[in-house]
Design a protein around this motif. Structure first.
Motif, PDB file in Angstrom:
ATOM      1  N   ALA A   1     -10.073   7.692  -3.293  1.00 55.84           N
ATOM      2  CA  ALA A   1      -8.766   7.615  -3.946  1.00 55.84           C
ATOM      3  C   ALA A   1      -8.626   8.729  -4.976  1.00 55.84           C
ATOM      4  O   ALA A   1      -9.550   9.021  -5.729  1.00 55.84           O
ATOM      5  CB  ALA A   1      -8.601   6.260  -4.617  1.00 55.84           C
ATOM      6  N   GLY A   2      -7.449   9.356  -4.981  1.00 57.83           N
ATOM      7  CA  GLY A   2      -7.166  10.409  -5.945  1.00 57.83           C
ATOM      8  C   GLY A   2      -7.469  11.799  -5.443  1.00 57.83           C
ATOM      9  O   GLY A   2      -7.073  12.788  -6.085  1.00 57.83           O
TER      10      GLY A   2
ATOM     11  N   PRO B   1      -4.263   7.200  -1.899  1.00 63.42           N
ATOM     12  CA  PRO B   1      -4.038   6.130  -2.885  1.00 63.42           C
ATOM     13  C   PRO B   1      -5.268   5.252  -3.050  1.00 63.42           C
ATOM     14  O   PRO B   1      -6.226   5.309  -2.275  1.00 63.42           O
ATOM     15  CB  PRO B   1      -2.890   5.341  -2.278  1.00 63.42           C
ATOM     16  CG  PRO B   1      -3.075   5.507  -0.804  1.00 63.42           C
ATOM     17  CD  PRO B   1      -3.603   6.905  -0.610  1.00 63.42           C
ATOM     18  N   SER B   2      -5.209   4.425  -4.068  1.00 63.03           N
ATOM     19  CA  SER B   2      -6.272   3.442  -4.290  1.00 63.03           C
ATOM     20  C   SER B   2      -5.810   2.086  -3.780  1.00 63.03           C
ATOM     21  O   SER B   2      -4.623   1.831  -3.637  1.00 63.03           O
ATOM     22  CB  SER B   2      -6.622   3.351  -5.779  1.00 63.03           C
ATOM     23  OG  SER B   2      -5.487   2.954  -6.523  1.00 63.03           O
TER      24      SER B   2
ATOM     25  N   ILE C   1       0.852  -1.180   0.000  1.00 55.50           N
ATOM     26  CA  ILE C   1       0.000   0.000   0.000  1.00 55.50           C
ATOM     27  C   ILE C   1       0.892   1.235   0.000  1.00 55.50           C
ATOM     28  O   ILE C   1       1.827   1.320   0.770  1.00 55.50           O
ATOM     29  CB  ILE C   1      -0.920   0.008   1.227  1.00 55.50           C
ATOM     30  CG1 ILE C   1      -1.867  -1.198   1.158  1.00 55.50           C
ATOM     31  CG2 ILE C   1      -1.713   1.296   1.322  1.00 55.50           C
ATOM     32  CD1 ILE C   1      -2.754  -1.330   2.356  1.00 55.50           C
ATOM     33  N   ALA C   2       0.597   2.166  -0.860  1.00 52.24           N
ATOM     34  CA  ALA C   2       1.445   3.347  -1.002  1.00 52.24           C
ATOM     35  C   ALA C   2       1.336   4.244   0.217  1.00 52.24           C
ATOM     36  O   ALA C   2       0.288   4.362   0.829  1.00 52.24           O
ATOM     37  CB  ALA C   2       1.040   4.133  -2.246  1.00 52.24           C
ATOM     38  N   SER C   3       2.453   4.866   0.586  1.00 54.40           N
ATOM     39  CA  SER C   3       2.495   5.855   1.647  1.00 54.40           C
ATOM     40  C   SER C   3       3.529   6.897   1.279  1.00 54.40           C
ATOM     41  O   SER C   3       4.251   6.737   0.298  1.00 54.40           O
ATOM     42  CB  SER C   3       2.841   5.219   2.991  1.00 54.40           C
ATOM     43  OG  SER C   3       1.792   4.401   3.435  1.00 54.40           O
ATOM     44  N   GLN C   4       3.590   7.918   2.068  1.00 53.37           N
ATOM     45  CA  GLN C   4       4.525   8.983   1.733  1.00 53.37           C
ATOM     46  C   GLN C   4       4.817   9.847   2.949  1.00 53.37           C
ATOM     47  O   GLN C   4       4.032   9.892   3.892  1.00 53.37           O
ATOM     48  CB  GLN C   4       3.969   9.857   0.606  1.00 53.37           C
ATOM     49  CG  GLN C   4       2.582  10.409   0.882  1.00 53.37           C
ATOM     50  CD  GLN C   4       1.884  10.898  -0.372  1.00 53.37           C
ATOM     51  OE1 GLN C   4       2.281  11.912  -0.922  1.00 53.37           O
ATOM     52  NE2 GLN C   4       0.856  10.189  -0.814  1.00 53.37           N
TER      53      GLN C   4
ATOM     54  N   THR D   1      -1.883  12.796  -1.809  1.00 55.75           N
ATOM     55  CA  THR D   1      -3.003  12.241  -2.557  1.00 55.75           C
ATOM     56  C   THR D   1      -3.361  10.878  -2.002  1.00 55.75           C
ATOM     57  O   THR D   1      -2.507  10.010  -1.840  1.00 55.75           O
ATOM     58  CB  THR D   1      -2.639  12.114  -4.053  1.00 55.75           C
ATOM     59  OG1 THR D   1      -2.313  13.406  -4.557  1.00 55.75           O
ATOM     60  CG2 THR D   1      -3.819  11.544  -4.836  1.00 55.75           C
TER      61      THR D   1
END
Length: 429
Positions: free
Chosen positions: A407-408, A367-368, A353-356, A365
């Protein structure tokens, strides 16, 4: 098909970088055990002893074999990650080691990337300790950088400046800048790297005065080394100016994936150091990369508090969220009137799962996430549909679409650590 929000599955998403694949090559609590129970100067001495034991000097000439992996993207041995420029030099890394060259002369001396020449940059200039070994080849403060940018920094102290000068090139540019210091305590000329590498440099400085705490770093006649260090009663210290600057940089720029990998390469972890680790690895670590809070226990807000290594959070866990990989604790609130807790690994959907990392006041943003089928246990075979992100601080029920970030979409301004849950709805016909 309709979405039933009465039944939902949560996935924890911490707003921080996930580098779940970087694993230390040693048990950290064992390595640093002798530091427990100490604080301040006593802790610094204990750490100095730990990181000096089993230290193996890699010669100045052989640094190229080590930095080929320490300073390339994901330790790929191919593309240099330059802390002073945007040059992704591959030419000087094409062989079995990084090759070095002289700064381009004449008008080319301001042409960043000129002839793809790299230098060994000592963040603590080698003239300040009279080019003595082992400091002259200790990789924790030495980086492979563009020769022109390295020459521009010269032996100027680090600092912060408004404006400043950066050199340009035909294919890449210097990212650091040289200018008049605006940080309290010094008004001379300083070199300021970009924010992304300020913490890296700071933790290298803390390492140097811990590993070499009895070494004089003010030996260069006519330089500004005494604006950065003092040497009294056989002990090196940072000046008030430099200590305040390094504390600021350390706190504002947390440990990154690049730093974790670099730490492992220098130590000789063969997962990341793909060369000859017998001859070209130092076999020691930077404690301030492993445990960033140790800085506070020696020089910062906790310097009168005894540290307990077993309760400190290593950077590997702070970034990954779990031992040996990212883990998310998930739960379904209703499933055939049964509640339970499920632990998934980070690749439960086949991809992490994307993180930042988000700067103070910045945004990110959402993520989906792929839809998921419950494959085993209670409710096996049922499908769950991802519907959006819910702030962990949300307490009102029932949850409605208006409570979710889809998401987005762009997040609100980030002013503190935050956690969001991925909300799943059971799909029914």
């Amino acid at each position: 098909m309709k979405k039933c929000l009465a039944t939902y599955l949560f996935i924890l998403l911490a707003v921080q970088t996930l580098w779940g694949e970087v694993t230390p090559g040693i048990t950290l609590t064992t390595y640093y055990a002798d530091a427990s129970g100490k604080s301040g100067a006593e802790l610094r001495t204990a750490l100095g002893t730990i990181i000096s034991a089993n230290y193996k000097t890699v010669s100045y000439d052989n640094l190229g074999y080590l930095l080929k992996y320490a300073d390339t993207q994901n330790a790929d041995g191919t593309t240099i990650v330059d802390i002073y420029s945007t040059c992704s030099n591959t030419t000087s890394v094409s062989g079995e080691k990084v090759t070095w060259g002289s700064q381009c002369s004449g008008t080319a001396s301001e042409n960043v990337g000129c002839n793809s020449v790299l230098n060994r940059e000592h963040t603590v200039p080698q003239s300040w300790f009279n080019k003595a070994s082992p400091m002259v080849s200790d990789a924790f403060h030495i980086y492979a950088v563009d020769a022109v940018s390295n020459g521009h920094r010269s032996d100027h102290p680090f600092g912060e400046c408004s404006g400043g000068t950066s050199y340009k090139g035909s294919t890449c540019n210097e990212s650091g800048k040289l200018g008049t210091c605006t940080f309290s305590g010094y008004s001379g000329t300083v070199y300021e790297p970009i924010d992304e590498y300020k913490g890296d440099i700071a933790r290298g400085y803390f390492y140097m005065i811990t590993r070499y705490r009895t070494t004089n770093f003010t030996q260069a006649s006519g330089s500004n080394d005494d604006e950065c260090f003092t040497y009294t009663n056989g002990q090196v210290e940072m000046t008030t100016y430099m200590l305040n600057l390094m504390l600021k940089w350390h706190r504002q720029d947390p440990v990154s994936e690049k730093e974790l990998i670099r730490n492992e390469v220098i130590y000789g972890n063969t997962t990341y150091h793909k060369g000859n680790t017998t001859s070209y690895a130092q076999k020691n670590r930077n404690p301030f990369i492993d445990y960033p809070d140790l800085v506070e226990y020696i020089w910062g807000d906790k310097k009168t508090t005894a540290v307990n290594i077993n309760t400190l959070t290593p950077a590997y866990l702070a970034l990954s969220g779990g031992t040996g990989g990212v883990q998310y604790i998930n739960y379904v609130t209703e499933c055939s009137a049964t509640q339970w807790t499920i632990t998934f690994e980070d690749k439960m959907h086949g991809t992490a799962i994307a993180s930042q990392t988000v700067s103070n006041g910045g945004t990110f943003t959402f993520p989906s996430v792929e839809d998921k089928e419950k494959e085993a246990g209670t409710c096996a075979g049922e499908h769950y549909h991802f519907v959006g992100w819910l702030p962990s601080t949300h307490t009102a029920t029932p949850i409605t679409d208006a409570d979710l970030y889809t998401a987005g979409t762009t997040s609100p301004a980030v002013t503190a650590d935050a956690t969001y849950f991925a909300v799943w709805a059971k799909e029914t016909e």
